[in-house]
Design a protein around this motif. Structure first.
Motif, PDB file in Angstrom:
ATOM      1  N   SER B 174     -28.917  -2.811 -37.446  1.00 16.99           N
ATOM      2  CA  SER B 174     -29.599  -3.713 -36.508  1.00 16.99           C
ATOM      3  C   SER B 174     -30.896  -4.286 -37.076  1.00 16.99           C
ATOM      4  CB  SER B 174     -29.892  -2.981 -35.192  1.00 16.99           C
ATOM      5  OG  SER B 174     -30.719  -1.875 -35.448  1.00 16.99           O
ATOM      6  N   ASP B 175     -31.560  -3.536 -37.967  1.00 23.16           N
ATOM      7  CA  ASP B 175     -32.798  -4.061 -38.564  1.00 23.16           C
ATOM      8  C   ASP B 175     -32.523  -5.321 -39.380  1.00 23.16           C
ATOM      9  OD1 ASP B 175     -34.286  -2.150 -37.428  1.00 23.16           O
ATOM     10  OD2 ASP B 175     -34.701  -1.000 -39.252  1.00 23.16           O
ATOM     11  N   ARG B 176     -31.446  -5.279 -40.091  1.00 20.68           N
ATOM     12  CA  ARG B 176     -31.054  -6.444 -40.894  1.00 20.68           C
ATOM     13  C   ARG B 176     -30.788  -7.645 -39.975  1.00 20.68           C
ATOM     14  NH1 ARG B 176     -27.404  -6.381 -45.503  1.00 20.68           N
ATOM     15  NH2 ARG B 176     -26.291  -8.319 -45.720  1.00 20.68           N
ATOM     16  N   GLN B 177     -30.079  -7.380 -38.875  1.00 23.66           N
ATOM     17  CA  GLN B 177     -29.764  -8.460 -37.938  1.00 23.66           C
ATOM     18  C   GLN B 177     -31.047  -9.058 -37.347  1.00 23.66           C
ATOM     19  OE1 GLN B 177     -26.466  -8.711 -38.966  1.00 23.66           O
ATOM     20  NE2 GLN B 177     -26.061  -9.336 -36.856  1.00 23.66           N
ATOM     21  N   ASN B 178     -31.937  -8.151 -36.927  1.00 27.18           N
ATOM     22  CA  ASN B 178     -33.208  -8.600 -36.373  1.00 27.18           C
ATOM     23  C   ASN B 178     -33.999  -9.438 -37.361  1.00 27.18           C
ATOM     24  OD1 ASN B 178     -33.665  -7.965 -33.746  1.00 27.18           O
ATOM     25  ND2 ASN B 178     -34.341  -5.882 -34.146  1.00 27.18           N
ATOM     26  N   ALA B 179     -34.081  -8.920 -38.575  1.00 27.83           N
ATOM     27  CA  ALA B 179     -34.893  -9.579 -39.597  1.00 27.83           C
ATOM     28  C   ALA B 179     -34.359 -10.971 -39.924  1.00 27.83           C
ATOM     29  CB  ALA B 179     -34.934  -8.724 -40.858  1.00 27.83           C
ATOM     30  N   TYR B 180     -33.038 -11.126 -39.863  1.00 26.76           N
ATOM     31  CA  TYR B 180     -32.463 -12.386 -40.308  1.00 26.76           C
ATOM     32  C   TYR B 180     -32.358 -13.425 -39.186  1.00 26.76           C
ATOM     33  CZ  TYR B 180     -29.419 -15.682 -42.674  1.00 26.76           C
ATOM     34  OH  TYR B 180     -28.915 -16.814 -43.233  1.00 26.76           O
ATOM     35  N   PHE B 240     -19.394 -18.346 -32.064  1.00 26.27           N
ATOM     36  CA  PHE B 240     -19.466 -17.036 -32.710  1.00 26.27           C
ATOM     37  C   PHE B 240     -18.056 -16.489 -32.901  1.00 26.27           C
ATOM     38  CE2 PHE B 240     -23.635 -17.774 -32.160  1.00 26.27           C
ATOM     39  CZ  PHE B 240     -24.081 -17.769 -30.857  1.00 26.27           C
ATOM     40  N   SER B 241     -17.727 -16.291 -34.191  1.00 24.88           N
ATOM     41  CA  SER B 241     -16.344 -15.958 -34.496  1.00 24.88           C
ATOM     42  C   SER B 241     -15.999 -14.513 -34.152  1.00 24.88           C
ATOM     43  CB  SER B 241     -16.074 -16.234 -35.966  1.00 24.88           C
ATOM     44  OG  SER B 241     -17.098 -15.637 -36.735  1.00 24.88           O
ATOM     45  N   LYS B 242     -16.906 -13.613 -34.366  1.00 24.98           N
ATOM     46  CA  LYS B 242     -16.582 -12.208 -34.131  1.00 24.98           C
ATOM     47  C   LYS B 242     -17.688 -11.549 -33.323  1.00 24.98           C
ATOM     48  CE  LYS B 242     -14.225 -11.524 -38.532  1.00 24.98           C
ATOM     49  NZ  LYS B 242     -14.336 -10.865 -39.840  1.00 24.98           N
ATOM     50  N   VAL B 243     -17.326 -10.564 -32.575  1.00 20.82           N
ATOM     51  CA  VAL B 243     -18.324  -9.775 -31.864  1.00 20.82           C
ATOM     52  C   VAL B 243     -18.162  -8.328 -32.291  1.00 20.82           C
ATOM     53  CG1 VAL B 243     -19.097  -8.963 -29.615  1.00 20.82           C
ATOM     54  CG2 VAL B 243     -18.369 -11.323 -29.895  1.00 20.82           C
ATOM     55  N   TYR B 265     -27.409  -6.663 -28.412  1.00 21.52           N
ATOM     56  CA  TYR B 265     -25.946  -6.767 -28.456  1.00 21.52           C
ATOM     57  C   TYR B 265     -25.544  -8.115 -29.056  1.00 21.52           C
ATOM     58  CZ  TYR B 265     -21.108  -6.620 -27.014  1.00 21.52           C
ATOM     59  OH  TYR B 265     -19.749  -6.627 -27.011  1.00 21.52           O
ATOM     60  N   LEU B 266     -26.261  -9.135 -28.597  1.00 18.40           N
ATOM     61  CA  LEU B 266     -25.981 -10.478 -29.109  1.00 18.40           C
ATOM     62  C   LEU B 266     -26.394 -10.585 -30.571  1.00 18.40           C
ATOM     63  CD1 LEU B 266     -25.144 -13.430 -28.505  1.00 18.40           C
ATOM     64  CD2 LEU B 266     -27.505 -13.855 -27.897  1.00 18.40           C
ATOM     65  N   ILE B 267     -27.590 -10.096 -30.869  1.00 19.53           N
ATOM     66  CA  ILE B 267     -28.106 -10.204 -32.245  1.00 19.53           C
ATOM     67  C   ILE B 267     -27.165  -9.483 -33.218  1.00 19.53           C
ATOM     68  CG2 ILE B 267     -29.992  -9.429 -33.770  1.00 19.53           C
ATOM     69  CD1 ILE B 267     -31.034 -11.650 -32.211  1.00 19.53           C
ATOM     70  N   ASN B 268     -26.699  -8.301 -32.790  1.00 15.60           N
ATOM     71  CA  ASN B 268     -25.830  -7.523 -33.674  1.00 15.60           C
ATOM     72  C   ASN B 268     -24.465  -8.156 -33.873  1.00 15.60           C
ATOM     73  OD1 ASN B 268     -27.790  -5.671 -34.065  1.00 15.60           O
ATOM     74  ND2 ASN B 268     -27.030  -4.198 -32.557  1.00 15.60           N
ATOM     75  N   SER B 269     -24.112  -9.064 -32.984  1.00 16.09           N
ATOM     76  CA  SER B 269     -22.785  -9.674 -33.082  1.00 16.09           C
ATOM     77  C   SER B 269     -22.761 -10.901 -33.994  1.00 16.09           C
ATOM     78  CB  SER B 269     -22.312 -10.080 -31.680  1.00 16.09           C
ATOM     79  OG  SER B 269     -23.057 -11.188 -31.242  1.00 16.09           O
ATOM     80  N   LEU B 270     -23.946 -11.326 -34.456  1.00  8.55           N
ATOM     81  CA  LEU B 270     -24.020 -12.579 -35.223  1.00  8.55           C
ATOM     82  C   LEU B 270     -23.675 -12.356 -36.694  1.00  8.55           C
ATOM     83  CD1 LEU B 270     -27.314 -14.016 -33.693  1.00  8.55           C
ATOM     84  CD2 LEU B 270     -24.978 -14.664 -33.122  1.00  8.55           C
ATOM     85  N   GLU B 271     -23.171 -13.411 -37.269  1.00 10.32           N
ATOM     86  CA  GLU B 271     -22.921 -13.415 -38.714  1.00 10.32           C
ATOM     87  C   GLU B 271     -23.712 -14.568 -39.311  1.00 10.32           C
ATOM     88  OE1 GLU B 271     -18.800 -13.412 -39.569  1.00 10.32           O
ATOM     89  OE2 GLU B 271     -18.686 -11.271 -39.093  1.00 10.32           O
ATOM     90  N   PRO B 272     -23.961 -14.547 -40.624  1.00  3.90           N
ATOM     91  CA  PRO B 272     -24.823 -15.580 -41.209  1.00  3.90           C
ATOM     92  C   PRO B 272     -24.467 -17.013 -40.828  1.00  3.90           C
ATOM     93  CG  PRO B 272     -24.437 -13.873 -42.806  1.00  3.90           C
ATOM     94  CD  PRO B 272     -23.620 -13.505 -41.608  1.00  3.90           C
ATOM     95  N   GLY B 273     -23.199 -17.321 -40.685  1.00  4.13           N
ATOM     96  CA  GLY B 273     -22.811 -18.686 -40.315  1.00  4.13           C
ATOM     97  C   GLY B 273     -23.205 -19.058 -38.890  1.00  4.13           C
ATOM     98  N   TYR B 275     -26.150 -18.512 -37.630  1.00  8.23           N
ATOM     99  CA  TYR B 275     -27.611 -18.618 -37.492  1.00  8.23           C
ATOM    100  C   TYR B 275     -28.053 -19.900 -36.811  1.00  8.23           C
ATOM    101  CZ  TYR B 275     -32.519 -19.112 -38.605  1.00  8.23           C
ATOM    102  OH  TYR B 275     -33.865 -19.323 -38.494  1.00  8.23           O
ATOM    103  N   TRP B 276     -27.613 -21.042 -37.323  1.00  6.27           N
ATOM    104  CA  TRP B 276     -28.113 -22.310 -36.783  1.00  6.27           C
ATOM    105  C   TRP B 276     -27.610 -22.572 -35.368  1.00  6.27           C
ATOM    106  CZ3 TRP B 276     -32.300 -24.426 -38.308  1.00  6.27           C
ATOM    107  CH2 TRP B 276     -32.736 -24.223 -39.616  1.00  6.27           C
ATOM    108  N   GLY B 277     -26.358 -22.207 -35.129  1.00  7.51           N
ATOM    109  CA  GLY B 277     -25.830 -22.364 -33.774  1.00  7.51           C
ATOM    110  C   GLY B 277     -26.618 -21.545 -32.768  1.00  7.51           C
ATOM    111  N   TYR B 278     -26.875 -20.299 -33.135  1.00  8.86           N
ATOM    112  CA  TYR B 278     -27.634 -19.408 -32.264  1.00  8.86           C
ATOM    113  C   TYR B 278     -29.063 -19.940 -32.052  1.00  8.86           C
ATOM    114  CZ  TYR B 278     -30.606 -15.427 -31.144  1.00  8.86           C
ATOM    115  OH  TYR B 278     -31.551 -14.626 -30.584  1.00  8.86           O
ATOM    116  N   GLN B 279     -29.677 -20.350 -33.142  1.00  2.16           N
ATOM    117  CA  GLN B 279     -31.063 -20.820 -33.055  1.00  2.16           C
ATOM    118  C   GLN B 279     -31.175 -22.108 -32.229  1.00  2.16           C
ATOM    119  OE1 GLN B 279     -34.143 -19.860 -34.187  1.00  2.16           O
ATOM    120  NE2 GLN B 279     -33.373 -17.852 -34.822  1.00  2.16           N
ATOM    121  N   ILE B 280     -30.260 -23.027 -32.473  1.00  4.35           N
ATOM    122  CA  ILE B 280     -30.345 -24.313 -31.758  1.00  4.35           C
ATOM    123  C   ILE B 280     -30.051 -24.118 -30.278  1.00  4.35           C
ATOM    124  CG2 ILE B 280     -29.227 -26.580 -31.507  1.00  4.35           C
ATOM    125  CD1 ILE B 280     -28.978 -26.537 -34.624  1.00  4.35           C
TER     126      ILE B 280
END
Lengths: 308, 308
Positions: B174-180, B240-243, B265-273, B275-280
């Motif tokens: 989760s730290d990696r997810q948070n950081a990214y 988001f392709s996978k959860v 829960y949401l943050i942990n479900s994200l993958e690098p691709g 990022y922009w969708g989530y942020q926007i």
């Protein structure tokens, strides 16, 4: 029922009420008056009568709770280009210099700014360009605030105790400048003050407020002509038919300020009251009905309430 | 007052202020707010310096991994191992993720409330400018300036985080997810939300000390409510392709990155691709809420003053 706008009126109040707290007292309570365009009106009343509140309502800084307030035939609103207001506490940005404050006036009144007039107000203060507003005395701040109000080139000037902080010389000079401006432009001025003698020299119209209601409104000459100070032998019963505003025993007779209704008695000594006498007598007699010239039309609020 | 040469002696001496220049209201706001904004700039500069300094640390991490191997780097115990480096990145991120928004809320709240409290707002409301325009210009100026200070921090952080992720230098979990994923355009949107929340709190309360607390509190509360709503709104977002990942608990379903409420829960479900969708998507929601607050603040001004 609706009344057409009155273009001859600079400021018209119809049943204006205002209170600051929901369960607090009404600062203004059904205030109704009509100030014609082009007059210099003295706004007079004791502390807490609602003078400053009325001026702020007329400037649009606050909103009325009930009733309507119109300037030049339209509802008042904040930012009205034809209305300028000098507030009692002289609001200015304290970190700004004098020059910056004048620039602020120019920027906030684009196309409506009389730089030359503002300069004429400020010049005698002999300010240094780096003088900050926060470092100036109360009188000096008044001069700057007055420059902003006059520089706005407004048709209605609402001045809340404009001369209160000024020394005698500055007062004379600024009052002279203000009166010259009024004479040149025909600007309507509503000016509150506690110094009635000062207002008597400058003003031709009077609006007397007491406990949030209008007691007197009209041309000073008309109001004075409608009253008389009489000294007569005998008691109050001899004044029957006239409205007695104030009366006191004078030797074996009575001295009274009355609102005349018919010819005085032959043995009465009659003279017109001074403005100060007129104001003080009305403030001392809250039960005496108010007087307005021209008489106020029936309130639209009252008409609506009756219809309902 | 200074006794040195005056700016004007006679009408010719005073420079007639030119009304405009470009964006006169913005210039007035900047003139008034430059001291607190300078303090914010210093704080932002300090955070940026720390981020840049720590960026060099990734070279040490790469050297360590090359020396001890990838598995030991990620699961061993070294000064520059994945765990410590990620913790350092997260620590740097705490100064970026939500603190600028809280500072923006605090500053806007206090400055707005102070203007009402000192009644200097009367000066502006009686010039030839609509209150709506005045306040919109001031709050927009604050939002643009504070957002401009935040953007370089976000960029610096993102460069560091992306660099670390690409080189596989972050710890797993989760730290990696948070950081990214946490910091990005939404961080700037949070600043705008902070300004809007401060504007609403300051306008409503009109007391600087109350607004000092209420502005940041409102911004935080809005973010918390939004995050909880976002969990509902975005979880099934088709982008988001996978959860995967586990909900690590928290208070009422909220977890926190520094002061920023987030849904792990949401943050942990994200993958690098993602990022922009989530942020926007997040930014749009935050900005919509900010617009709502700004509109509410202007409604309060409208309710309080007489307007056309």
């Amino acid at each position: 029922m609706s009344y057409p706008p009155r273009p001859d009126a600079a400021l018209v109040a119809d049943g204006v009420s205002k209170r600051y707290r929901r369960r607090g007292p009404d600062v203004l309570d059904g205030c109704t008056f009509h100030i014609p365009a082009g007059v210099v009106c003295a706004l007079v009343g004791p502390n807490g009568a609602g003078k400053s509140t009325l001026l702020e309502l007329a400037a649009g800084v606050q909103r009325t709770d009930r009733g309507s307030l119109e300037a030049f035939g339209g509802q008042v609103w904040a930012g009205h280009p034809r209305v300028a207001h000098l507030a009692q506490h002289r609001p200015l940005f304290h970190r700004f210099t004098v020059a910056e404050t004048l620039r602020l006036g120019a920027r906030l009144n684009v196309g409506n700014w009389d730089a030359e007039l503002a300069t004429r107000v400020v010049d005698p203060g002999r300010f240094h360009k780096d003088d900050r507003i926060g470092d100036l005395s109360g009188g000096e701040r008044t001069r700057i605030a007055l420059a902003l109000a006059l520089g706005k080139r407004a048709d209605l000037l609402l001045l809340d105790e404009p001369m209160a902080d000024l020394d005698v010389l500055a007062r004379q000079e600024l009052m002279g400048l203000l009166m010259a401006h009024v004479a040149d432009t025909g600007t309507t001025v509503v000016m509150s003050s506690h110094i009635i003698s000062e207002l008597a020299d400058a003003c031709d119209h009077l609006l007397l407020l007491d406990e949030g209601t209008t007691r007197l409104c009209g041309g000073i000459d008309e109001l004075v002509a409608a009253h008389a100070v009489v000294t007569l032998p005998g008691g109050l019963d001899r004044l029957a038919g006239h409205t007695v505003v104030e009366a006191r025993p004078a030797g074996r007779g009575t001295s009274a300020l009355i609102r005349t209704a018919g010819a005085p008695g032959d043995d009465w000594e009659v003279r017109p009251p001074s403005l100060e006498e007129l104001v003080l007598a009305h403030l001392a007699a809250p039960g005496v009905p108010g007087l307005a010239f021209p008489p106020n039309p029936p309130s639209r609020l009252h008409v609506k309430e009756t219809a309902a | 007052m200074s006794a040195t040469a005056p700016i004007a002696s006679g009408t010719s001496g005073m420079k007639t202020p030119r009304p405009g220049g470009r964006l006169p209201l913005v210039r007035i706001a900047v003139r008034q707010y430059w001291i607190p904004l300078l303090i914010l700039l210093v704080l932002a500069g300090r955070t940026a310096a720390v981020l840049i300094h720590h960026y060099d640390g990734w070279a040490d991490a790469v050297a360590l991994r090359d020396h001890v191997g990838s598995r030991a780097y990620h699961f061993g115990r070294y000064v520059d191992d994945a765990h410590n480096q990620t913790a350092k990145l997260l620590s740097d991120g705490t100064g970026v993720a939500f603190r600028p928004a809280l500072l923006a809320a605090l500053l806007t709240g206090v400055l707005t409330a102070r203007e009402w409290e000192s009644r200097r707002v009367v000066l502006v409301l009686t010039q030839s400018i609509a209150p709506r325009r005045w306040f919109t210009a001031r709050w927009s100026t604050l939002a643009v300036i504070i957002a401009s200070m935040t953007v370089p921090l976000v960029v610096a952080y993102r460069i560091s985080a992306v660099h670390a992720l690409r080189l596989d230098l972050l710890t797993y979990g989760s730290d990696r997810q948070n950081a990214y994923y946490t910091i990005g355009p939404v961080t700037v949107a949070y600043v705008v939300l902070g300004v809007a929340a401060g504007a609403l709190a300051g306008t409503l309360l009109r007391r600087a000390w109350l607004a000092l607390v209420a502005g940041p509190a409102l911004a935080w509360l809005a973010a918390a409510v939004l995050v909880r709503s976002r969990a509902v709104l975005l979880l099934d977002f088709p982008l988001f392709s996978k959860v995967h990942g586990l909900h690590p608990g928290g208070v009422l379903g909220l977890q926190f990155y520094d002061a920023l409420p987030e849904d792990s829960y949401l943050i942990n479900s994200l993958e690098p691709g993602d990022y922009w969708g989530y942020q926007i998507a997040s930014s749009v929601l935050v900005l919509a809420l900010a617009a709502l607050f700004g509109h509410a603040a202007l409604r309060v001004v409208r309710h309080r003053t007489a307007q056309r």
